[in-house]
Design an enzyme around this catalytic site. Structure first.
Site, short mmCIF file in Angstrom:
data_model
loop_
_atom_site.label_atom_id
_atom_site.label_comp_id
_atom_site.label_asym_id
_atom_site.label_seq_id
_atom_site.Cartn_x
_atom_site.Cartn_y
_atom_site.Cartn_z
N ARG A 36 1.03 -4.82 -2.53
CA ARG A 36 0.80 -6.02 -3.34
C ARG A 36 0.45 -5.60 -4.75
O ARG A 36 -0.26 -4.59 -4.94
CB ARG A 36 -0.38 -6.85 -2.79
CG ARG A 36 -0.26 -7.27 -1.37
CD ARG A 36 0.93 -8.11 -1.05
NE ARG A 36 1.00 -9.36 -1.82
CZ ARG A 36 2.06 -10.16 -1.82
NH1 ARG A 36 3.14 -9.85 -1.12
NH2 ARG A 36 2.04 -11.28 -2.54
N LEU A 78 -1.73 -5.88 -7.87
CA LEU A 78 -3.11 -6.33 -8.09
C LEU A 78 -3.27 -6.84 -9.52
O LEU A 78 -2.67 -6.31 -10.46
CB LEU A 78 -4.06 -5.16 -7.82
CG LEU A 78 -4.04 -4.71 -6.35
CD1 LEU A 78 -4.57 -3.30 -6.20
CD2 LEU A 78 -4.84 -5.69 -5.49
N ASN A 124 -3.60 5.66 -6.72
CA ASN A 124 -2.37 5.26 -6.02
C ASN A 124 -1.47 6.48 -5.88
O ASN A 124 -1.56 7.42 -6.68
CB ASN A 124 -1.64 4.17 -6.81
CG ASN A 124 -0.43 3.64 -6.08
OD1 ASN A 124 -0.44 3.44 -4.86
ND2 ASN A 124 0.65 3.42 -6.82
N SER A 162 3.88 11.38 -7.22
CA SER A 162 2.78 11.45 -8.18
C SER A 162 1.57 10.67 -7.65
O SER A 162 1.72 9.55 -7.16
CB SER A 162 3.17 10.80 -9.51
OG SER A 162 4.40 11.30 -9.99
N ASP A 174 2.44 1.42 -12.20
CA ASP A 174 2.87 2.81 -11.96
C ASP A 174 2.81 3.65 -13.24
O ASP A 174 3.50 4.67 -13.36
CB ASP A 174 4.31 2.87 -11.38
CG ASP A 174 4.41 2.19 -10.02
OD1 ASP A 174 3.42 2.23 -9.28
OD2 ASP A 174 5.47 1.62 -9.72
C1 GRF Z 1 4.68 6.08 0.33
O1 GRF Z 1 5.98 6.52 0.06
C2 GRF Z 1 3.92 5.93 -0.96
O2 GRF Z 1 4.31 6.82 -1.95
C3 GRF Z 1 4.26 4.52 -1.37
O3 GRF Z 1 4.33 3.79 -0.16
C4 GRF Z 1 4.66 4.67 0.90
C5 GRF Z 1 3.60 4.49 1.92
O4 GRF Z 1 3.86 5.19 3.11
N1 GRF Z 1 3.28 4.01 -2.31
P1 GRF Z 1 2.74 5.28 4.23
O5 GRF Z 1 2.38 3.85 4.62
O6 GRF Z 1 1.58 6.03 3.68
O7 GRF Z 1 3.41 6.00 5.37
#
Ligand code: GRF
Length: 222
Positions: A95, A97, A111, A140, A149
């Site tokens: 989501r 934020l 993140n 990253s 991002d």
């Molecule tokens: C990962 O690829 C992460 O980089 C992105 O969402 C995905 C989450 O995967 N933000 P998981 O739920 O941790 O397996």
């Protein structure tokens, strides 16, 4: 360095493989974090089962029960703040934020994104990287700012793109790297080894020549 475990709250939406990598590092005694709560906006998130199996408290705050995004954000903040976390970790939290939320956790909201930021912000990063014909792709960890991002990068890991890669094969190799660098970046944060200078992250006071830190001295991981 030995430091007291820091209270952490983790937000997820789905599979939870990054959550699992973090939990495994905590359980192995390599990550001084106390995961106080895992919150999912999605009641069906597999990651909830992972947390529960590890004895971690979980909560579902379903965004579909809120007519306004701000209300959802406020409910999240209330649940998070009850735990008094030093760090809030987004691990596949799907989501967007709002500004008030991001300001509230400024400097302690992390993140992970599946690309070498600033390349390929947003969704479908693996297929976009393949379509662009890049030779390297990766992941990253960054601090979250209101620039989606676009917050300062803490850690990056690279993978070489293979000629026969599909989004599935590429994402699997990137995911392995995610599981390596996310716990590491969290550890650096808890050990207070990160500082922010002019919008860039320093590790132990050092700035790398390129944006972000590679955990392997910028060598390409096969
Ligand atoms: C990962 O690829 C992460 O980089 C992105 O969402 C995905 C989450 O995967 N933000 P998981 O739920 O941790 O397996």
């Amino acid at each position: 360095m030995s430091v007291a475990p820091a209270p952490v709250v983790i937000l997820i939406s789905g599979r939870g493989s990054n959550l699992k990598a973090i939990v495994d590092e905590v359980r192995a005694g390599r990550l001084p974090a106390e995961i106080r709560l895992v919150i999912s906006n999605n009641p069906g998130a597999e990651g909830l089962r992972i947390a529960q199996a590890a004895g971690i408290r979980t909560r579902v705050i379903d965004h579909r029960e809120f007519s306004e995004r701000d209300e959802f954000d406020r409910a999240l903040m209330e649940a998070i703040d009850q735990e008094q976390p030093k760090l809030v970790v987004l691990a596949g939290f799907m989501r967007i934020l709002g500004d008030a939320f991001i300001r509230h956790y400024a400097g302690r909201l992390m993140n992970i994104h599946p690309s070498l930021l600033p390349a390929f912000k947003g969704l479908n990063t693996h297929s976009r990287a393949l379509a662009a014909g890049v030779s390297e792709h990766g992941t990253s960890v960054h601090l979250v700012t209101s620039d989606l991002d676009g917050g300062p990068v803490i850690a990056q890991a690279r993978v070489r793109v293979q000629p026969d890669d599909s989004p599935t094969t590429l994402s699997a190799r990137v995911l392995e790297q995610e599981h390596r660098i996310y716990p590491l970046a969290i550890r650096w944060f808890i050990e207070k080894r990160l500082t922010l200078l002019d919008g860039q992250i320093l590790l132990d006071g050092q700035r790398r020549p390129e944006q972000g830190f590679s955990t392997d001295n910028n060598t390409v991981c096969p």
